[in-house]
Design an enzyme around this catalytic site. Structure first.
Site, PDB file in Angstrom:
ATOM      1  N   ASP A  19       0.840  -1.207   0.000  1.00  0.00           N
ATOM      2  CA  ASP A  19       0.000   0.000   0.000  1.00  0.00           C
ATOM      3  C   ASP A  19       0.868   1.247   0.000  1.00  0.00           C
ATOM      4  OD1 ASP A  19      -2.161  -1.723   0.373  1.00  0.00           O
ATOM      5  OD2 ASP A  19      -2.106  -1.512   2.566  1.00  0.00           O
ATOM      6  N   ASP A  38      -0.419   7.485   8.031  1.00  0.00           N
ATOM      7  CA  ASP A  38       0.000   6.114   8.356  1.00  0.00           C
ATOM      8  C   ASP A  38       1.333   6.158   9.110  1.00  0.00           C
ATOM      9  OD1 ASP A  38      -1.955   4.350   7.170  1.00  0.00           O
ATOM     10  OD2 ASP A  38      -1.164   4.844   5.196  1.00  0.00           O
ATOM     11  N   GLU A  90       1.520  -2.996  10.536  1.00  0.00           N
ATOM     12  CA  GLU A  90       1.306  -2.933   9.085  1.00  0.00           C
ATOM     13  C   GLU A  90       2.372  -2.065   8.424  1.00  0.00           C
ATOM     14  OE1 GLU A  90      -2.517  -1.356   7.801  1.00  0.00           O
ATOM     15  OE2 GLU A  90      -1.757  -1.128   5.776  1.00  0.00           O
ATOM     16  N   GLU A  91       2.856  -1.087   9.135  1.00  0.00           N
ATOM     17  CA  GLU A  91       3.788  -0.127   8.537  1.00  0.00           C
ATOM     18  C   GLU A  91       5.261  -0.471   8.770  1.00  0.00           C
ATOM     19  OE1 GLU A  91       2.269   1.609   6.505  1.00  0.00           O
ATOM     20  OE2 GLU A  91       0.247   1.445   7.321  1.00  0.00           O
ATOM     21  N   ASP A 112      -2.453  -2.370  13.578  1.00  0.00           N
ATOM     22  CA  ASP A 112      -2.701  -1.593  12.364  1.00  0.00           C
ATOM     23  C   ASP A 112      -2.869  -0.170  12.890  1.00  0.00           C
ATOM     24  OD1 ASP A 112      -3.662  -0.266  10.189  1.00  0.00           O
ATOM     25  OD2 ASP A 112      -5.301  -1.665   9.765  1.00  0.00           O
ATOM     26  N   LEU A 131      -3.153   2.780  11.587  1.00  0.00           N
ATOM     27  CA  LEU A 131      -4.208   3.599  10.983  1.00  0.00           C
ATOM     28  C   LEU A 131      -4.959   2.738   9.976  1.00  0.00           C
ATOM     29  CD1 LEU A 131      -5.125   6.607  11.236  1.00  0.00           C
ATOM     30  CD2 LEU A 131      -4.154   6.898   8.967  1.00  0.00           C
ATOM     31  N   ASP A 132      -6.137   2.326  10.379  1.00  0.00           N
ATOM     32  CA  ASP A 132      -6.966   1.493   9.505  1.00  0.00           C
ATOM     33  C   ASP A 132      -7.906   2.393   8.698  1.00  0.00           C
ATOM     34  OD1 ASP A 132      -8.297  -0.988   8.611  1.00  0.00           O
ATOM     35  OD2 ASP A 132      -9.971  -0.152   9.763  1.00  0.00           O
ATOM     36  N   GLU A 159      -5.299  -7.134  11.891  1.00  0.00           N
ATOM     37  CA  GLU A 159      -6.654  -6.679  11.558  1.00  0.00           C
ATOM     38  C   GLU A 159      -7.678  -7.739  11.989  1.00  0.00           C
ATOM     39  OE1 GLU A 159      -6.133  -3.619   7.848  1.00  0.00           O
ATOM     40  OE2 GLU A 159      -5.889  -5.716   7.324  1.00  0.00           O
TER      41      GLU A 159
HETATM   42  P1  AHG Z   1      -5.597  -0.080   5.753  1.00  0.00           P
HETATM   43  O1  AHG Z   1      -6.002   1.346   5.535  1.00  0.00           O
HETATM   44  O2  AHG Z   1      -5.097  -0.336   7.140  1.00  0.00           O
HETATM   45  O3  AHG Z   1      -4.689  -0.616   4.689  1.00  0.00           O
HETATM   46  O4  AHG Z   1      -6.915  -0.990   5.733  1.00  0.00           O
HETATM   47  C1  AHG Z   1      -7.833  -0.836   4.704  1.00  0.00           C
HETATM   48  C2  AHG Z   1      -8.715  -2.047   4.692  1.00  0.00           C
HETATM   49  C3  AHG Z   1      -9.945  -1.962   5.555  1.00  0.00           C
HETATM   50  O5  AHG Z   1      -9.955  -1.012   6.549  1.00  0.00           O
HETATM   51  C4  AHG Z   1     -11.069  -1.690   4.595  1.00  0.00           C
HETATM   52  O6  AHG Z   1     -12.257  -2.282   5.015  1.00  0.00           O
HETATM   53  C5  AHG Z   1     -10.575  -2.268   3.322  1.00  0.00           C
HETATM   54  O7  AHG Z   1      -9.174  -2.217   3.373  1.00  0.00           O
HETATM   55  C6  AHG Z   1     -11.050  -1.504   2.152  1.00  0.00           C
HETATM   56  O8  AHG Z   1     -10.565  -2.101   1.010  1.00  0.00           O
HETATM   57  P2  AHG Z   1     -11.206  -1.778  -0.429  1.00  0.00           P
HETATM   58  O9  AHG Z   1     -10.839  -0.366  -0.758  1.00  0.00           O
HETATM   59  O10 AHG Z   1     -10.568  -2.791  -1.323  1.00  0.00           O
HETATM   60  O11 AHG Z   1     -12.691  -1.973  -0.294  1.00  0.00           O
HETATM   61 MN    MN Z   2      -6.395  -1.780   8.006  1.00  0.00          MN
HETATM   62 MN    MN Z   3      -3.480   0.602   8.132  1.00  0.00          MN
END
Ligand code: AHG
Ligand code: MN
Ligand code: MN
Length: 333
Positions: A64, A70, A93-94, A114, A116-117, A278
């Site tokens: 990501d 983050d 995660e980071e 995680d 920052l989710d 998560e």
């Molecule tokens: P993060 O920001 O920690 O990478 O998590 C994102 C996760 C979760 O929070 C969310 O429900 C999902 O990714 C969304 O993914 P899509 O954009 O593919 O729907």
């Molecule tokens: Mn997340």
């Molecule tokens: Mn995250």
């Protein structure tokens, strides 16, 4: 609020008095995580004013693009827990590998986080969160990746999340019920507002990224079709709610019932969400509230991690709704 407010610190301190013996140091660690989340709540709220929106330019180990928030969130959580001396290593995660923090006798815990989710929401003033799962060390001495980090979620002694929404809410379990606290910004304290949360056994909402519908297994597509059929006796059709931050979607399910799922699709052979920081922490919270969490075929808390950033398919929320999803998956030819 009427009557004397029960702050998180008081709640943790008096755990013994309520027959909820917390293992040594756990209250201090949870308190440190709450401290980090207070700082983060402010950083998230002020991000547009302080130049902290947008990308950092880096990419994390799960591929990501990192947001500036983050990076800030990761540093904030790490600093807060490092200062306790209670955590031997952090999986985040980071962070590419686990970060060893301390190896003294006091450092009896492993933290998976995680920080920052839902970080795709930062630039549109959407809800985001922080997730944490806490394990006891498997053995003394230097942290051993296999024994200390590659765990089953059922070995967690505490887990929870913070949701930065219109209010900042911290929800945690230490294995004896689920408690929710709302940040009183004026007092700077978390106050108990959701005592012993119970997840309704069935809901009227489902949360999933339907953009991937055509890539899902037939059983899951059939399940969605089922949810969208009209049958007032079972509360169908269910309404769709998708924030795009697992913490926020899960929080709705926990309070009002319903389910969230992120199955495998063409771009994500094992789904998108990461087991250790998560799925497993949220599974612990939801089970403690009477809900259910699985891969669709196996209870999340029984999955042993094979690598620290491992992904697993997830379905989580109201027990009967999650069971029905599992039934549709089993019925597949
Ligand atoms: P993060 O920001 O920690 O990478 O998590 C994102 C996760 C979760 O929070 C969310 O429900 C999902 O990714 C969304 O993914 P899509 O954009 O593919 O729907
Ligand atoms: Mn997340
Ligand atoms: Mn995250």
């Amino acid at each position: 609020m009427k009557g004397a407010a029960i702050t998180l610190d008081r709640h943790l301190r008096e755990a013994d008095g309520q027959g909820r013996d917390l293992p040594e140091g756990l209250a201090a660690l949870l308190s440190a995580l709450a401290g980090a989340s207070k700082i983060l709540a402010r950083q998230v709220r002020r991000a547009a004013l302080s130049g902290s929106l947008g990308y950092s330019g880096g990419v994390n180990v799960t591929g990501d693009s990192q947001k500036k928030l983050d990076v800030i969130a990761n540093e904030t959580v790490l600093e807060a827990v490092a200062s306790t001396g209670l955590v031997a290593a952090v999986v985040s995660e980071e962070l590419k590998g686990a970060k060893a923090l301390a190896d003294q006798g006091e450092a009896r815990y492993i933290l998976c986080t995680d920080p920052l989710d839902g970080s795709s929401n930062t630039d549109i003033n959407g809800a985001v969160g922080t997730i944490f799962g806490i394990y006891p060390r498997a053995a003394d001495g230097p942290v051993d990746e296999v024994r200390d980090l590659l765990r089953r979620g059922s070995e967690q002694i505490a887990a929870g999340y913070v949701m930065y929404g219109p209010a900042t809410v911290l929800v945690y379990t230490a294995g004896d019920g689920v408690f929710g606290f709302t940040l009183d910004e004026d007092a700077g304290t978390f106050v108990l507002t959701h005592d012993r949360i119970r997840c309704p056994s069935r809901g009227h909402y489902y949360s999933a990224n339907l953009g991937h519908l055509k890539e899902w297994r037939p059983g899951i597509r059939k399940f969605v079709e089922h949810l969208t059929e009209r049958d007032p006796s079972t509360g169908r059709p269910y309404s769709l709610r998708y924030v795009g931050a697992l913490v926020a979607d899960l929080h709705r399910g926990l309070i009002e019932g319903g389910l969230y799922f992120y199955p495998a699709d063409e771009g994500h052979a094992n789904g998108k969400l990461r087991l250790l920081y998560e799925c497993a922490p949220l599974a612990f919270v939801v089970e403690q509230a009477g809900g259910r969490a699985s891969t669709g075929a196996q209870r999340i808390l029984e999955v042993r991690a094979e690598s620290i950033h491992q992904r697993v398919p997830l379905v989580i929320g109201s027990a009967l709704d999650v069971e029905l999803y599992e039934t549709f998956m089993r019925r597949e030819p």
